[in-house]
Design a protein around this motif. Structure first.
Motif, PDB file in Angstrom:
ATOM      1  N   SER A  83       0.710  -1.328   0.033  1.00 59.80           N
ATOM      2  CA  SER A  83       0.243  -0.094  -0.093  1.00 59.80           C
ATOM      3  C   SER A  83       0.945   1.182  -0.205  1.00 59.80           C
ATOM      4  O   SER A  83       0.264   2.169   0.208  1.00 59.80           O
ATOM      5  N   GLN A  84       2.351   1.126   0.082  1.00 58.62           N
ATOM      6  CA  GLN A  84       3.099   2.275  -0.047  1.00 58.62           C
ATOM      7  C   GLN A  84       3.369   2.669  -1.348  1.00 58.62           C
ATOM      8  O   GLN A  84       4.247   2.059  -2.269  1.00 58.62           O
ATOM      9  N   PRO A  85       2.760   3.728  -1.964  1.00 57.08           N
ATOM     10  CA  PRO A  85       2.671   4.470  -3.233  1.00 57.08           C
ATOM     11  C   PRO A  85       4.407   4.702  -3.772  1.00 57.08           C
ATOM     12  O   PRO A  85       4.859   4.459  -4.851  1.00 57.08           O
ATOM     13  N   ARG A  86       5.250   4.925  -2.628  1.00 60.90           N
ATOM     14  CA  ARG A  86       6.333   5.503  -2.905  1.00 60.90           C
ATOM     15  C   ARG A  86       7.336   4.128  -3.471  1.00 60.90           C
ATOM     16  O   ARG A  86       8.140   4.460  -4.257  1.00 60.90           O
ATOM     17  N   ARG A 109      -2.804   5.133  -8.555  1.00 60.80           N
ATOM     18  CA  ARG A 109      -4.171   4.790  -7.889  1.00 60.80           C
ATOM     19  C   ARG A 109      -4.059   5.176  -6.285  1.00 60.80           C
ATOM     20  O   ARG A 109      -4.967   5.624  -5.684  1.00 60.80           O
ATOM     21  N   LEU A 110      -2.878   4.910  -5.755  1.00 68.31           N
ATOM     22  CA  LEU A 110      -2.783   4.907  -4.223  1.00 68.31           C
ATOM     23  C   LEU A 110      -2.521   6.363  -3.758  1.00 68.31           C
ATOM     24  O   LEU A 110      -2.980   6.715  -2.759  1.00 68.31           O
ATOM     25  N   ASP A 111      -1.925   7.243  -4.723  1.00 71.96           N
ATOM     26  CA  ASP A 111      -1.860   8.567  -4.328  1.00 71.96           C
ATOM     27  C   ASP A 111      -2.128   9.415  -5.447  1.00 71.96           C
ATOM     28  O   ASP A 111      -1.209   9.993  -6.350  1.00 71.96           O
ATOM     29  N   PRO A 112      -3.405   9.682  -5.811  1.00 71.26           N
ATOM     30  CA  PRO A 112      -3.778  10.405  -6.991  1.00 71.26           C
ATOM     31  C   PRO A 112      -3.394  11.919  -7.062  1.00 71.26           C
ATOM     32  O   PRO A 112      -3.387  12.619  -8.043  1.00 71.26           O
ATOM     33  N   THR A 113      -2.941  12.312  -6.060  1.00 70.59           N
ATOM     34  CA  THR A 113      -2.380  13.669  -5.890  1.00 70.59           C
ATOM     35  C   THR A 113      -0.891  13.999  -6.060  1.00 70.59           C
ATOM     36  O   THR A 113      -0.464  15.302  -6.142  1.00 70.59           O
ATOM     37  N   ASN A 114      -0.442  12.767  -6.301  1.00 73.24           N
ATOM     38  CA  ASN A 114       1.147  12.983  -6.449  1.00 73.24           C
ATOM     39  C   ASN A 114       1.380  13.477  -7.953  1.00 73.24           C
ATOM     40  O   ASN A 114       1.247  12.738  -8.858  1.00 73.24           O
TER      41      ASN A 114
END
Length: 339
Positions: free
Chosen positions: A64-67, A94-99
């Motif tokens: 679950s870690q997008p990085r 998808r996990l961090d759509p604001t990145n």
């Protein structure tokens, strides 16, 4: 009393299990962070296989870690594993759509794979703040142009026509849009601006700017001016057979047949399979040059018909227009995406 003690024991047991569970989850997360850190360091040191193994393990431990997905995608892309890179960039987005950085890199990868609909989707508004806002608009415009959505592309490029870093490619694509719509006179000032703003030895697209400007002038029957642009194009990139062929076409229109023959010869020397230049050269050699050379060229062409030549000319122009890349990259790889 016994019931109260039982409830107290159950509550303490719940607290103990909760704390133990948290500690149990924290340990794998810390391990994944350390593994990811080592993986990115290995990547920076050029040990890509080791880096991929370590980042894949970090992703397995903490999916679950997008990085970690983004870092693994960068490594896979460097290994030309575009399928793996696409999958992990998509997961990170998808996990961090604001990145913004992840979406920019994903769009850049899509664009390299000619997945223009996906570029437009992943770069959908609202746009980020500058400097990425202009980069998103340019990349959207480029993909919209390739999709044939010319008015939408024109809107994006018009917002960048005076941008200090993007005015050369933006004006170039505004010229290409006008050219595609057969508005040749309208295209001319855009191409002229593109060349003026982009006239730098570091600009790898400058030969394309000159070529497309020359092609537009040729369409308007301004052969001497067109020839100047094709000559400039070959001076920037001498290995482009199309530009040499168009120099020959201009020289022929200007009745400088010797120069035309030389240009066609150079074109087929660069690309021995370029039948369009063979045809023009054979024709010219037959009329104004070496008859034996003309026979050799016509034998090479075989049963090529006049109608085939017309179609080949159109295809050659289209291919030249499609050779230009998408301008400046959206984003560079992050210095350390796992932090």
């Amino acid at each position: 009393m016994i019931a109260m003690q039982s409830r107290r024991f159950a509550f303490l047991a719940f607290i103990f299990l909760t704390l133990a569970g948290s500690a149990g989850w924290a340990a794998p997360r810390q391990a994944a962070a350390e593994i990811a850190k080592r993986g990115w360091q290995a990547f920076q040191e050029g040990h890509t296989t080791e880096a991929k193994t370590l980042l894949a393990e970090a992703v397995r431990i903490t999916p679950s870690q997008p990085r970690y997905h983004a870092a693994l995608a960068e490594i896979e892309w460097s290994l030309r594993d575009t399928q793996g890179a696409t999958s992990h960039f998509e997961t990170a987005a998808r996990l961090d759509p604001t990145n913004v950085a992840v979406r920019s890199r994903l769009a850049q990868l899509y664009q390299s794979l000619d997945r223009d609909l996906d570029v437009v989707r992943v770069l959908r508004p609202p746009d980020p703040q500058e400097p990425m806002q202009s980069a998103w608009r340019f990349s959207r415009g480029f993909s919209l142009f390739r999709l044939g959505r010319l008015e939408a592309a024109r809107h994006e490029f018009q917002t960048l026509a005076d941008h200090p870093d993007l005015q050369a490619p933006a004006n170039f694509f505004l010229g290409r849009i006008a050219y595609t719509q057969n508005h040749f006179e309208e295209a001319l000032p855009y191409f002229a601006k593109a060349i003026r703003f982009g006239n730098s030895p570091s600009n790898q697209e400058l030969s394309s700017y000159n070529y497309d400007y020359g092609l537009t002038l040729f369409k308007l029957g301004r052969f001497a001016e067109a020839n100047e642009q094709f000559t400039q194009s070959t001076s920037h990139n001498a290995s482009e057979p199309l530009a040499w062929m168009m120099r020959g076409r201009c020289d022929e229109e200007l009745k400088d047949y010797s120069a035309a023959i030389d240009a066609y010869e150079e074109s087929i020397k660069i690309d021995p399979k370029f039948e369009l230049s063979y045809y023009h050269l054979a024709r010219l050699q037959q009329r104004y040059g070496d008859q034996q050379r003309a026979n050799e060229l016509f034998n090479h062409l075989g049963d090529l018909r006049e109608s085939d030549i017309g179609e080949a000319q159109i295809r050659a122009e289209q291919q030249a227009m499609l050779k230009t890349r998408g301008g400046t990259p959206l984003a560079h790889p992050p210095s350390n995406p796992v932090r």
